[in-house]
Design an enzyme around this catalytic site. Sequence first.
Site, short mmCIF file in Angstrom:
data_model
loop_
_atom_site.label_atom_id
_atom_site.label_comp_id
_atom_site.label_asym_id
_atom_site.label_seq_id
_atom_site.Cartn_x
_atom_site.Cartn_y
_atom_site.Cartn_z
N HIS B 218 30.46 0.98 39.82
CA HIS B 218 29.27 0.52 40.52
C HIS B 218 29.11 -1.01 40.53
O HIS B 218 28.15 -1.52 41.08
CB HIS B 218 28.03 1.21 39.94
N SER B 222 32.85 1.49 45.66
CA SER B 222 34.08 2.25 45.88
C SER B 222 35.01 1.52 46.84
O SER B 222 34.56 0.78 47.71
CB SER B 222 33.74 3.61 46.49
N LYS B 246 27.93 15.25 51.41
CA LYS B 246 29.36 15.44 51.69
C LYS B 246 30.09 15.92 50.43
O LYS B 246 30.92 16.83 50.50
CB LYS B 246 29.97 14.12 52.19
N ASP B 247 29.74 15.34 49.28
CA ASP B 247 30.33 15.80 48.01
C ASP B 247 29.95 17.25 47.74
O ASP B 247 30.76 18.05 47.25
CB ASP B 247 29.84 14.94 46.84
N GLU B 290 51.38 24.17 29.80
CA GLU B 290 50.69 24.55 31.02
C GLU B 290 51.22 23.70 32.18
O GLU B 290 51.77 22.62 31.97
CB GLU B 290 49.18 24.33 30.85
#
Lengths: 270, 411
Positions: B218, B222, B246-247, B290
């Site tokens: 922040h 971004s 949107k997220d 894994e």
Amino acid sequence: MSKPTPTKLSLTKLVLAGAAALAVFAAGTLATAAEDMPPLPKHEWGFKGPFGTYDRAAAQRGFQVYKEVCSACHSLNLLYYRNLQELGLTENQVKGIAAEVQVSDLSDDGSVIDRPARPSDPFKKPFPNELAAAAANGGKAPPDLSVIVKAREGGADYIYGILTGYVPFEKLTPQQIKEFSVTKDDHFNLHFPGHRIAMPPPLEDGKVNYIDGTKNTLQQEASDVVEFLAWASEPHLEDRNRTGVRVILFLLVMAGLMYGVKRAVWADKH
Amino acid sequence: MASSHGAPPVFNNKLIAWIDHRLPIFSYIEKEYHTFPTPRNFNYFWNFGAIATVMLLLMIVTGIVLAMNYQPNADLAFDSVERIMRDVPSGWLLRYMHMTGASFFFAAVYVHIFRGLYYGSYKAPRELLWMLGVVILLLMMATAFMGYVLPWGQMSFWGATVITNLFSAIPVVGDSIVTWLWGGFSVGNPTLNRFFALHYLLPFIIVAVVALHVVALHVHGSNNPLGIDPKGPQDTVPFHPYYTMKDGFGLMVFLIVYAAFVFFAPNSLGEPVNYVQANPLVTPNEIVPEWYLLPFYAILRAIPDKLGGVICMFGSIALLFVLPWLDTSRVRSCTFRPIYKWFVFLLVFDLLVLGVCGAHPPEGWYVPVARLATAYYFFHFLILLPVLGKIERPLPLPSSIADAVLKKKAV
């Protein structure tokens, strides 16, 4: 001047990623196919897929097979007699099944006693401990069957393959005898890694007599006991499938709503 | 971008205003998650930070409830996991959400990292943001490894044995370190106890580092698919509701795939042999981690020397710390890097190849392929990246985000 836009790029990316993944998986599959094990017999299991359920009648017959055959050597440590009610047996039937078994307990004065089992008791073990199990079985304890269907590559098909995959010594080709150094005392199984398995063929035509009149072929007995063991490994499968269908329907609706909201919010920016 | 934040918000609710005057949490939320100016041109790759955060919280919540019922004792652990699934109400759901959640947390983070690589999100002024991300990845790997030990199956036990044994490669003190890690002379009850304690602790440290990651994010805001800085309000939208919605949509789509695995194929991502209780006397045919650790496991085994393998494995991640300085190109986004773009895809392919090699015993073709892929991995970061930045001619950058967005619409 044509500029590559982010949209076009993400498409390229998708295609590329897909191609890469395909190539990798193809390589992986080829490598697996190279191992010389015969394919596992294909069997239609009702518990496969998102809507799968257990065949209660088959699982009950499978319990009979376990009780009369497998339980002589294999424990089922994670199961309690009470669990059998989930297979559609009544409370009284389960009480009866448990009461046939004697388990040791402490009496009120602290002395060790034997008493008939109750539905709240765990399945009785065939051997008092792992050493005793190993000693009675040529040095290696027979595996517990509680989660056996989850614990083997191939799952239910593999267990079914093992139970139906024995080949008598007389029917082996000289090449098989030589390659896997099989002797008359060995048990040859098509689906066991290395083919020589310590367990003698546990099932055969007519090994158990079904009360419901089902024909007691080897294949029937094997498929019934696998149905029972699959349930023992995943007793909540039906609940899981049902919940899953609802959760995914909910998420689909939510995703649709979110998409609508997102479109509406972004309408003034596009 | 911090300068373009609006005036401090006025709260009508007296209680909120009273609290905010003394502890400005509401101002903070307003500023950082509502009006926060965010580039208007994100594609769906920008969903994965939020998705990873949700997965982290989901892992913590399911993990805490599982811990209430789990027994970190070598004699009880294996059965206790099955007891959770059989006797705890919805225990099967908790356990499968947690187990599958680990895979999907890694999947989300790997997409997030790919996004950073492709669009150059690690470049100035976001180097520390990127490095904190690498710290999170390392902590996740440690947490996942210790979590995998807890069900105390065969792969838990032997995986723990192999990985802890890596420290024996350290000259002189290696063996003492391994004994110290184990709390004994082999993986056993003390090991399980401490791994459980650490598996409970590390996720909260991850949360703390995620908080730093977000604070660092922040400061300059971004990155975006064009890799150019926003030049004014016409290039940005407020974080809420534009990106929260949107997220939210992206998250739902991700959760659909996740739920499909949780409910219909919960064991498909794991090894069946981990449903066999740990047995120190029987080694499984193959010891594999894994899927999300396979590429690094392949690098470890590709080097014929034990110490060399350990150094390369840790080095393959340590390398990411200096990535911002290895990349010499002044252009961030691969959208405008016609040559490097293809090498990013090649790197992804290389990692997939390493993953396949890691899943198979190191014999036959897998050996040379793994070595080649390992060599390429290091070549990519240490040689290709610095050199290509100097010789590649990037495409012309658009004058602004708004300009590019409007042009695209006109096409």
